[in-house]
Design an enzyme around this catalytic site. Structure first.
Site, PDB file in Angstrom:
ATOM      1  N   GLU A  48       0.847  -1.190   0.000  1.00 12.92           N
ATOM      2  CA  GLU A  48       0.000   0.000   0.000  1.00 12.92           C
ATOM      3  C   GLU A  48       0.887   1.247   0.000  1.00 12.92           C
ATOM      4  O   GLU A  48       2.107   1.169   0.116  1.00 12.92           O
ATOM      5  CB  GLU A  48      -0.893   0.010   1.248  1.00 12.92           C
ATOM      6  N   ASN A 134      -4.725   6.879   7.640  1.00 16.14           N
ATOM      7  CA  ASN A 134      -4.640   5.916   6.543  1.00 16.14           C
ATOM      8  C   ASN A 134      -3.917   6.447   5.313  1.00 16.14           C
ATOM      9  O   ASN A 134      -3.065   5.779   4.740  1.00 16.14           O
ATOM     10  CB  ASN A 134      -6.060   5.471   6.170  1.00 16.14           C
ATOM     11  N   ASN A 191     -10.741   7.165   3.152  1.00 16.20           N
ATOM     12  CA  ASN A 191      -9.576   6.366   2.800  1.00 16.20           C
ATOM     13  C   ASN A 191      -8.584   7.185   1.973  1.00 16.20           C
ATOM     14  O   ASN A 191      -7.819   7.963   2.504  1.00 16.20           O
ATOM     15  CB  ASN A 191     -10.038   5.097   2.074  1.00 16.20           C
ATOM     16  N   ASP A 244      -9.535   2.178  -2.860  1.00 20.47           N
ATOM     17  CA  ASP A 244      -8.678   2.181  -1.670  1.00 20.47           C
ATOM     18  C   ASP A 244      -7.726   3.374  -1.686  1.00 20.47           C
ATOM     19  O   ASP A 244      -7.560   4.082  -0.693  1.00 20.47           O
ATOM     20  CB  ASP A 244      -7.895   0.869  -1.636  1.00 20.47           C
TER      21      ASP A 244
END
Length: 308
Positions: A48, A134, A191, A244
């Protein structure tokens, strides 16, 4: 001495994937028909948060569940940039050229300088700890905007099981010059986020579907003078999967992760094309000059060269 995870060498072509799909002729000016997807690394646990770090001339990304920040070098080497992280996720580069981290485990925003010095920037709002920061982006004025969903509080693989201290999940603006933290907008589970090239629009994804909700969409706001938000609206519903993480290019196009790969939209929400990936994409980032797109996807780091 950095921990070496992959020696210098050529990337490997990805063979088990369809070529890019154009829904609009503008897309093929940027992503060529038959453009090759390349595998740069395939030994992470959960990839990520990619970002190009100009000060080090590397692509940095998080192995969230492996608790490492990794760095890919143009010669093909992959090294550990930060080891034993507190479940670091999203990244951005601040106005001074530092690498900014979102940390699920410490529930904080932190900073690594090009020479490796680290510090915590902010960890609470109104005296209460954040949920699990995040993703983060740097505005034109140098302020750091970040999302604070609750994902890290629900999975010991990406944080620590705990009760939230805040009764909301929000987007925040942090001013490094003053230390002030402002709560800008609330979501079910915010997000990814990114600004338009001129800073006049902020895009934020809500991916509550990944936890227990129903949202899998990107919303947009006008950004007024002084950094206030207005005219909240739905930009696009992303399916299959969730948006995402995403990036906005110099044209104002939105390149977002999804269950099928990276979906590309114009700033008018026209679906322009799709870059398929073998597994669901989690995020993406551009290299220097937007000549290459890096894509994180489960244990993988992929790349695809761009034109135009």
């Amino acid at each position: 001495m950095p921990i070496l995870l992959r020696k210098a060498g050529q990337p490997q072509p990805v063979g088990n994937v369809s070529p890019p799909i154009a829904f609009d002729p503008r897309f093929t000016d940027v992503v060529a028909k038959g453009a090759q997807l390349w595998s740069l690394y395939d030994q992470a646990v959960f990839s990520e948060g990619p970002v190009w770090w100009p000060a080090r001339e590397i692509l940095v990304w998080s192995d969230v569940e492996g608790r490492r920040v990794l760095g890919w070098h143009p010669d093909g080497r992959v090294e550990v940039v930060v080891d034993a992280t507190p479940f670091t996720n999203g990244h951005t580069i601040d106005a001074a050229g530092n690498l900014i981290h979102c940390e699920h485990g410490s529930r904080a925003l932190s900073c690594t300088t090009p020479d490796g010095r680290t510090s915590v920037l902010v960890r609470d709002y109104d005296g209460r700890r954040f949920n699990s920061p995040n993703d983060v982006t740097c505005a034109l004025d140098g302020a750091l905007w970040f999302t604070d969903p609750a994902f890290g509080l629900h999975s010991p693989r990406q944080g620590a099981l705990d009760e939230p201290e805040l009764d909301h999940r929000s987007v925040y603006r942090f001013d490094p010059r003053t230390g002030q933290v402002e709560r800008m907008a609330d979501f079910e589970q915010p997000n990814g986020l990114a600004f338009s090239p001129d800073g006049s629009t902020l895009y934020v994804s809500d991916t509550s579907q990944a936890l227990s909700g129903t949202r899998h969409e990107i919303q947009a706001f006008n950004v007024t003078e002084g950094g206030r938000l207005s005219a909240r609206r739905l930009f696009a519903v992303i399916e299959p999967g969730v948006p995402d993480g995403f990036r906005v290019d110099r044209r104002g196009w939105i390149w977002t992760s999804s269950g099928t790969g990276v979906q590309v939209f114009s700033d008018r929400a026209e679906k322009l094309g799709l870059i398929p990936t073998p597994q669901a994409a989690t995020n993406c980032a551009f290299g220097p000059g937007e000549r290459r797109l890096f894509i994180t996807s489960q244990q993988h780091l992929y790349a695809l060269d761009l034109g135009g």
